[in-house]
Enzyme design. Structure first.
Site: not given
Ligand code: GLY
Length: 320
Positions: A209, A180, A211, A231-232
Site C-alpha cells: 500500500v 508520484t 502512502d 519512498i512511501g
C-alpha cells in the site's frame, strides 16, 4: 489578499528522487509542469474551487506518460500496474481515495466521486466495482518505456528500491527515483485542497500500500494542504503530510512547519519531498532527496525548483 478575495496559489509536483542526469530530461519535465500550471491557474483565477483545480491538475499529470501516475505508471513485481490516488478537501477536512486500482485512466476521478460517498477509501476490488458502476471505460495505462524498465529490472531480479522518477527513454537505465504526482491549491474564497496520485514505487510486492492514498501522503485542513512524494514507507513513518498540516493548524507558520518536519526527517534518514500551501497564501516545498520536480504559480508568475541545489532542506514564497 486583494479586493476580489484571496489571491489563488497553486503548486504541483511530478515526483522526487535522484537528479535527472540529462538536461533534455529536465527541460521536458519543466515544459510538462509549466503547461499544467498554465492550464490550471486560470481556472482558479476565474473562480474554480481549490478542489476542482486539484482534480484537473491531477488529471493532466496522470495523462502525461512522463510521470508515474495514470498513463505511464510503473509496474509492480508481477508486471501489473496498480495505482493509488487521494483527494483532500481542506474546508470540509474530508479525505477520499483509492488503493491499488487497475485499468482506469484517471484514479483521481474515483477519489473525487468518493468525496460524496458514505465510503471514502476503497481498495482494489471495491475500486474496480466503482469503476464499473460509474461506467468509466476500461483503460490500459501501460507505456512501452515502463515495460522496458520492468523487463530490465526483472533481469536484475528487482534489486532497485524504486522505479525511475520520470519515464524518458534515455533515463531507463538511470539510478532509482521516486515518482508520484501531486497538486495543492488555494482558491479565491480561501479554500485549500490537495491531491496525490501514483503508480507506486515500482517492482513492489503485490498488495503493498502506497502512502499516496493515506493522510501521511496527502492531507489538508482549512489552514494548510500538503502533497508528498518519495519512498512511501518513509512518508508513512513520518506521517509527513498530516504532521506538517497539524503543526500549521496549531499555529506554526507553514515554512517553520516544513523546516521542523524536514529537519526531523533528515535526522531519520528519510527519502522524500513535499509541497504545500497555507491559508495565508504561503507556498513551501521541502526535500531530503536530491531533486524535487515541483513548480508553482504564486499569482504573479510561474517558478520551479527543478534546479534547486542551495543545500537547504526547504524553500518557499510568502504572500506580498
Ligand atoms: N510515494 C509513492 C509510493 O511510495 O508509493
Amino acid at each position: 489578499m486583494s479586493g476580489l478575495g484571496v489571491q489563488p496559489k497553486l503548486i504541483i509536483h511530478g515526483g522526487a528522487g535522484s537528479s535527472l542526469k540529462s538536461k533534455g530530461g529536465l527541460e521536458s519535465v519543466r515544459r510538462s509542469l509549466h503547461a499544467v500550471l498554465e492550464a490550471v491557474y486560470p481556472l482558479l483565477r476565474d473562480g474554480a474551487t481549490a478542489e476542482a483545480a486539484v482534480i484537473q491538475g491531477c488529471r493532466l499529470l496522470e495523462d502525461d506518460p512522463r510521470f508515474n501516475a495514470g498513463t505511464g505508471s510503473v509496474l509492480q513485481s508481477d508486471g501489473q500496474i496498480r495505482m493509488s490516488a487521494s483527494l483532500m478537501n481542506g474546508s470540509q477536512q474530508r479525505f477520499s481515495g483509492v488503493i491499488n486500482v487497475s485499468r482506469v485512466q484517471n484514479p483521481i476521478l474515483l477519489a473525487d466521486f468518493l468525496q460524496n460517498s458514505p465510503d471514502h477509501v476503497l481498495s482494489d476490488i471495491g475500486a474496480l466495482e466503482l469503476l464499473r458502476e460509474l461506467n468509466l471505460p476500461t483503460y490500459d495505462p501501460l507505456t512501452e518505456i515502463r515495460l522496458q524498465e520492468w523487463m530490465l529490472e526483472r533481469q536484475g531480479n528487482f534489486s532497485k528500491e524504486m522505479a525511475g522518477v520520470v519515464a524518458e527513454r534515455e533515463l531507463v537505465e538511470e539510478s532509482a527515483g521516486r515518482g508520484t504526482i501531486g497538486v495543492v491549491a488555494l482558491d479565491r474564497e480561501g479554500r485549500l485542497a490537495a491531491g496525490t496520485s501514483t503508480g507506486g514505487k515500482g517492482f513492489e510486492r503485490i498488495g503493498r500500500v502506497s502512502d499516496s492514498a493515506t493522510p501521511a501522503g496527502n492531507y489538508a485542513t482549512m489552514q494548510a494542504a500538503i502533497s508528498c512524494t518519495g519512498i512511501g514507507e518513509d512518508i508513512i513513518d513520518e506521517c509527513l503530510a498530516a504532521r506538517i498540516v497539524v503543526r500549521v493548524t496549531d499555529g506554526m507558520p507553514l515554512q517553520a512547519a516544513f523546516e521542523k518536519s524536514f529537519k526531523e526527517a533528515a535526522q531519520n534518514q528519510r527519502d522524500f519531498g513535499a509541497i504545500g500551501i497555507d491559508a495565508t497564501g504561503a507556498i513551501s516545498w521541502g526535500k531530503t532527496c536530491e531533486v524535487l520536480l515541483a513548480a508553482y504559480h504564486d499569482g504573479t508568475e510561474i517558478g520551479d525548483v527543478l534546479e534547486w541545489a542551495d543545500g537547504n532542506l526547504v524553500g518557499g514564497t510568502h504572500p506580498s
